[in-house]
Design a protein around this motif. Structure first.
Motif, PDB file in Angstrom:
ATOM      1  N   GLU A 192      12.586 -10.322   7.502  1.00 22.83           N
ATOM      2  CA  GLU A 192      12.581  -9.513   8.725  1.00 22.83           C
ATOM      3  C   GLU A 192      12.402 -10.433   9.934  1.00 22.83           C
ATOM      4  OE1 GLU A 192      12.868  -6.231   8.829  1.00 22.83           O
ATOM      5  OE2 GLU A 192      12.386  -5.492   6.812  1.00 22.83           O
ATOM      6  N   ILE A 193      13.328 -10.386  10.878  1.00 24.44           N
ATOM      7  CA  ILE A 193      13.314 -11.367  11.958  1.00 24.44           C
ATOM      8  C   ILE A 193      12.104 -11.208  12.867  1.00 24.44           C
ATOM      9  CG2 ILE A 193      14.777 -10.027  13.517  1.00 24.44           C
ATOM     10  CD1 ILE A 193      14.771 -13.866  13.003  1.00 24.44           C
ATOM     11  N   ASP A 194      11.652  -9.970  13.112  1.00 23.39           N
ATOM     12  CA  ASP A 194      10.492  -9.823  13.995  1.00 23.39           C
ATOM     13  C   ASP A 194       9.229 -10.392  13.351  1.00 23.39           C
ATOM     14  OD1 ASP A 194      10.522  -7.842  12.101  1.00 23.39           O
ATOM     15  OD2 ASP A 194      10.210  -6.181  13.503  1.00 23.39           O
ATOM     16  N   ARG A 195       9.132 -10.311  12.030  1.00 24.40           N
ATOM     17  CA  ARG A 195       8.008 -10.930  11.327  1.00 24.40           C
ATOM     18  C   ARG A 195       8.122 -12.449  11.327  1.00 24.40           C
ATOM     19  NH1 ARG A 195       8.643  -9.102   5.960  1.00 24.40           N
ATOM     20  NH2 ARG A 195       9.806 -11.001   5.567  1.00 24.40           N
ATOM     21  N   GLU A 196       9.351 -12.947  11.170  1.00 24.15           N
ATOM     22  CA  GLU A 196       9.564 -14.396  11.113  1.00 24.15           C
ATOM     23  C   GLU A 196       9.309 -15.048  12.469  1.00 24.15           C
ATOM     24  OE1 GLU A 196       9.919 -15.996   8.364  1.00 24.15           O
ATOM     25  OE2 GLU A 196      10.041 -14.154   7.194  1.00 24.15           O
ATOM     26  N   VAL A 197       9.660 -14.349  13.545  1.00 25.26           N
ATOM     27  CA  VAL A 197       9.430 -14.901  14.883  1.00 25.26           C
ATOM     28  C   VAL A 197       7.937 -15.112  15.128  1.00 25.26           C
ATOM     29  CG1 VAL A 197       9.577 -14.378  17.359  1.00 25.26           C
ATOM     30  CG2 VAL A 197      11.570 -14.022  15.889  1.00 25.26           C
ATOM     31  N   LYS A 198       7.083 -14.251  14.564  1.00 26.22           N
ATOM     32  CA  LYS A 198       5.641 -14.373  14.741  1.00 26.22           C
ATOM     33  C   LYS A 198       5.092 -15.664  14.146  1.00 26.22           C
ATOM     34  CE  LYS A 198       4.843  -9.368  14.759  1.00 26.22           C
ATOM     35  NZ  LYS A 198       4.258  -8.231  14.011  1.00 26.22           N
ATOM     36  N   ARG A 199       5.840 -16.282  13.231  1.00 27.00           N
ATOM     37  CA  ARG A 199       5.393 -17.521  12.593  1.00 27.00           C
ATOM     38  C   ARG A 199       5.585 -18.739  13.487  1.00 27.00           C
ATOM     39  NH1 ARG A 199       5.572 -17.102   6.685  1.00 27.00           N
ATOM     40  NH2 ARG A 199       6.137 -19.300   6.632  1.00 27.00           N
ATOM     41  N   THR A 203       4.280 -20.334  21.951  1.00 27.89           N
ATOM     42  CA  THR A 203       4.117 -18.995  22.526  1.00 27.89           C
ATOM     43  C   THR A 203       5.280 -18.614  23.434  1.00 27.89           C
ATOM     44  OG1 THR A 203       1.716 -19.244  22.450  1.00 27.89           O
ATOM     45  CG2 THR A 203       2.586 -17.505  23.864  1.00 27.89           C
ATOM     46  N   LYS A 204       5.691 -19.530  24.301  1.00 25.64           N
ATOM     47  CA  LYS A 204       6.779 -19.246  25.235  1.00 25.64           C
ATOM     48  C   LYS A 204       8.087 -18.955  24.494  1.00 25.64           C
ATOM     49  CE  LYS A 204       8.946 -21.037  29.442  1.00 25.64           C
ATOM     50  NZ  LYS A 204       8.995 -22.165  30.413  1.00 25.64           N
ATOM     51  N   LEU A 205       8.383 -19.767  23.489  1.00 21.94           N
ATOM     52  CA  LEU A 205       9.607 -19.560  22.725  1.00 21.94           C
ATOM     53  C   LEU A 205       9.531 -18.244  21.957  1.00 21.94           C
ATOM     54  CD1 LEU A 205      12.320 -20.469  21.584  1.00 21.94           C
ATOM     55  CD2 LEU A 205      11.078 -21.801  19.860  1.00 21.94           C
ATOM     56  N   ARG A 206       8.363 -17.954  21.415  1.00 24.86           N
ATOM     57  CA  ARG A 206       8.183 -16.707  20.673  1.00 24.86           C
ATOM     58  C   ARG A 206       8.448 -15.500  21.571  1.00 24.86           C
ATOM     59  NH1 ARG A 206       3.432 -17.887  18.758  1.00 24.86           N
ATOM     60  NH2 ARG A 206       2.203 -16.599  20.190  1.00 24.86           N
ATOM     61  N   GLU A 207       7.943 -15.554  22.810  1.00 30.82           N
ATOM     62  CA  GLU A 207       8.152 -14.453  23.757  1.00 30.82           C
ATOM     63  C   GLU A 207       9.627 -14.325  24.137  1.00 30.82           C
ATOM     64  OE1 GLU A 207       5.552 -15.361  26.963  1.00 30.82           O
ATOM     65  OE2 GLU A 207       3.745 -14.612  25.950  1.00 30.82           O
ATOM     66  N   THR A 208      10.302 -15.455  24.273  1.00 35.94           N
ATOM     67  CA  THR A 208      11.731 -15.435  24.592  1.00 35.94           C
ATOM     68  C   THR A 208      12.526 -14.764  23.481  1.00 35.94           C
ATOM     69  OG1 THR A 208      11.568 -17.462  25.907  1.00 35.94           O
ATOM     70  CG2 THR A 208      13.754 -16.874  25.091  1.00 35.94           C
ATOM     71  N   LEU A 209      12.201 -15.117  22.252  1.00 36.46           N
ATOM     72  CA  LEU A 209      12.903 -14.550  21.100  1.00 36.46           C
ATOM     73  C   LEU A 209      12.648 -13.050  20.978  1.00 36.46           C
ATOM     74  CD1 LEU A 209      12.287 -17.439  18.563  1.00 36.46           C
ATOM     75  CD2 LEU A 209      14.506 -16.706  19.434  1.00 36.46           C
ATOM     76  N   PHE A 210      11.419 -12.633  21.211  1.00 39.08           N
ATOM     77  CA  PHE A 210      11.109 -11.204  21.158  1.00 39.08           C
ATOM     78  C   PHE A 210      11.864 -10.446  22.251  1.00 39.08           C
ATOM     79  CE2 PHE A 210       7.134 -11.895  18.556  1.00 39.08           C
ATOM     80  CZ  PHE A 210       7.530 -11.051  17.520  1.00 39.08           C
ATOM     81  N   SER A 211      12.012 -11.064  23.409  1.00 40.18           N
ATOM     82  CA  SER A 211      12.749 -10.438  24.506  1.00 40.18           C
ATOM     83  C   SER A 211      14.209 -10.234  24.133  1.00 40.18           C
ATOM     84  CB  SER A 211      12.631 -11.306  25.763  1.00 40.18           C
ATOM     85  OG  SER A 211      13.391 -10.767  26.809  1.00 40.18           O
TER      86      SER A 211
END
Length: 462
Positions: A192-199, A203-211
């Motif tokens: 699941e991509i939203d779970r994988e992004v949390k890994r 922080t900045k890159l993680r927020e960009t990906l979630f956006s």
């Protein structure tokens, strides 16, 4: 196919403990350290191996194929699956077989939505897939691609090796996790991509990906290729020409490669499940155009079909030629997979956690060309993978390693693989050494291609 072992492989329905021990026993026949070996390449010509399929490709597009491969050692590796398959046939093989991707490099993974509206990360290219292949073939190509990509990004050798080794470690450790799970739980495991992004630690890159993910999720059912690839004027839908990469078959140079689209898609519908056939029948083919894709695929027939409902709602299906797998250099295909489109479809269904509902195959009797059909990729979701690969190579490579482990565990025996690789980092370290050696070989092969191109002006006929 040296050092192969086929007599110590237990049945998958034996107790897990027996299969783990059988995997451990395989180390006696093929030590894990042996995988560090990179076969000498002095006796083979990479340019000649690449040219083996030129006769089956569209001559006018061959210059594009070779131009793309000349851009860097990494683009060379992407297009040189046949060269690496040739080389891997001479490396130690354990005999622990899986459904192999066959072209398992970093950019053949991506993000897509499932029919249930979930967004997954998975392998997304199966042109070279084949069953009955040693599991080491895919993981070695993936590790080598990580090393080549890192060096291509001007990372030092030590960092490139560390990234390749970590990718193998992520594969091995996830296999260890999957080895103790029930088969059904393994089968339903998804990335699941939203779970994988949390890994991701940044922080900045993680927020960009979630956006990007939130924006892409807003309307997953809508095809964002329309109006990007096609528009409707006066009630007539048509794919826009963008030569030399997208064009219609209406010139003297291209008419010989045109397929009879209506009969090809009619044959395709016959291989679909009845309920999916009922869905496709609600659409009518409005237009079809050639579309150049990828690196290794350039020159094979690939077209995009635009289908419309009577109310003007679009559906894009991609029809892509399937040539024999490069993995035939390692093992013969089963007799029932001589239809190459069927081979690709069955391999994709075996490896992916959730496959495209429009996936199917067809052929053209007049030319005996085989094809597979799938829905054209969602452009918004594709940008997620590009951000990950470009800005977080370590996290992206580890995700690819774990995703490959999940795919192999579906068709192979995770207990057998876990027993062979074990809990130590011996296997990881060996493949890290292999990856760096093969990266050096790839750099040399890339130079050979550039030299041949320079000497001949063009590797492709005019």
């Amino acid at each position: 196919m040296s050092h192969s072992s086929f007599d110590a492989i237990p049945a998958k329905n034996l107790p897990r403990a027996e299969r783990l021990k059988a995997g451990q026993a395989l180390r006696q026949q093929v030590p894990r350290e042996a995988h560090a070996a990179c076969p000498p390449a002095s006796s083979r010509d990479p340019v000649a191996i690449l040219a083996e399929t030129d006769g089956a490709r569209i001559p006018e597009l061959l210059p594009i194929r070779y131009q793309r491969m000349q851009q860097s050692p990494f683009t060379f590796l992407r297009g040189a699956a046949a060269v690496m398959a040739h080389d891997l046939a001479a490396t130690p093989q354990v005999g622990a077989h899986v459904q192999a991707c066959g072209d398992c490099h970093l950019l053949n993974f991506g993000v897509f939505s499932t029919p249930e509206g979930r967004v997954l990360f998975d392998i997304n290219d199966f042109d070279e897939t084949l069953p009955g292949i040693d599991f080491t073939v895919d993981i070695k190509r993936l590790a080598a691609s990580v090393a080549v990509a890192a060096l291509n990004a001007n990372m030092p050798d030590k960092r490139a090796r560390a990234l390749a080794t970590a990718t193998v470690k992520s594969y091995r450790e996830f296999i260890l996790e999957l080895a103790v799970k029930p088969p059904l739980e393994v089968w339903y495991t998804r990335m699941e991509i939203d779970r994988e992004v949390k890994r991701i630690g940044d922080t900045k890159l993680r927020e960009t990906l979630f956006s990007v993910l939130i924006k892409a999720k807003k309307d997953l059912a809508a095809d964002d290729n329309f109006p990007h690839l096609a528009t409707a004027k006066a009630g007539v839908a048509r794919i826009a020409d963008r030569p030399p990469l997208i064009y219609h078959f209406d010139t003297a140079a291209t008419k010989d490669y045109k397929i009879h689209a209506h009969s090809a898609f009619a044959n395709y519908q016959s291989c679909l499940l009845p309920e999916r056939r009922a869905l496709v029948e609600r659409y009518t083919l409005a237009d079809i155009a050639f579309k150049v894709v990828g690196v290794g695929s350039v020159g094979t027939f690939c077209a995009v079909g635009l289908f419309m409902t009577a109310d003007g709602e679009p559906l894009f299906l991609q029809v892509k030629q399937a040539l024999p797998s490069v993995l035939e250099k390692i093992a013969a295909p089963p007799p029932h997979l001589l239809q190459q489109g069927c081979r690709v479809v069955e391999g994709q269904r075996a490896m992916q956690a959730a496959s495209d509902i429009f996936l199917g195959w067809t052929e053209e009797p007049k030319t005996s060309r085989h094809f597979y059909v799938r829905q054209l990729k969602n452009r918004r979701l594709g940008s997620l993978g590009q951000v990950l690969e470009g800005k977080a190579l370590d996290a992206y490579a580890n995700l690819c390693g774990r995703t490959l482990a999940r795919a192999h565990a579906r068709s192979g025996d995770p207990a057998l693989l876990a027993g062979y690789m074990g809990k130590s980092e011996v296997f990881d370290d060996a493949l890290g050494t292999f990856a760096m050696a093969y990266a050096a070989q790839t750099k040399h092969d890339h130079a050979c291609l550039k030299s041949a191109h320079g000497a001949k002006g063009s590797l492709a006929p005019k």
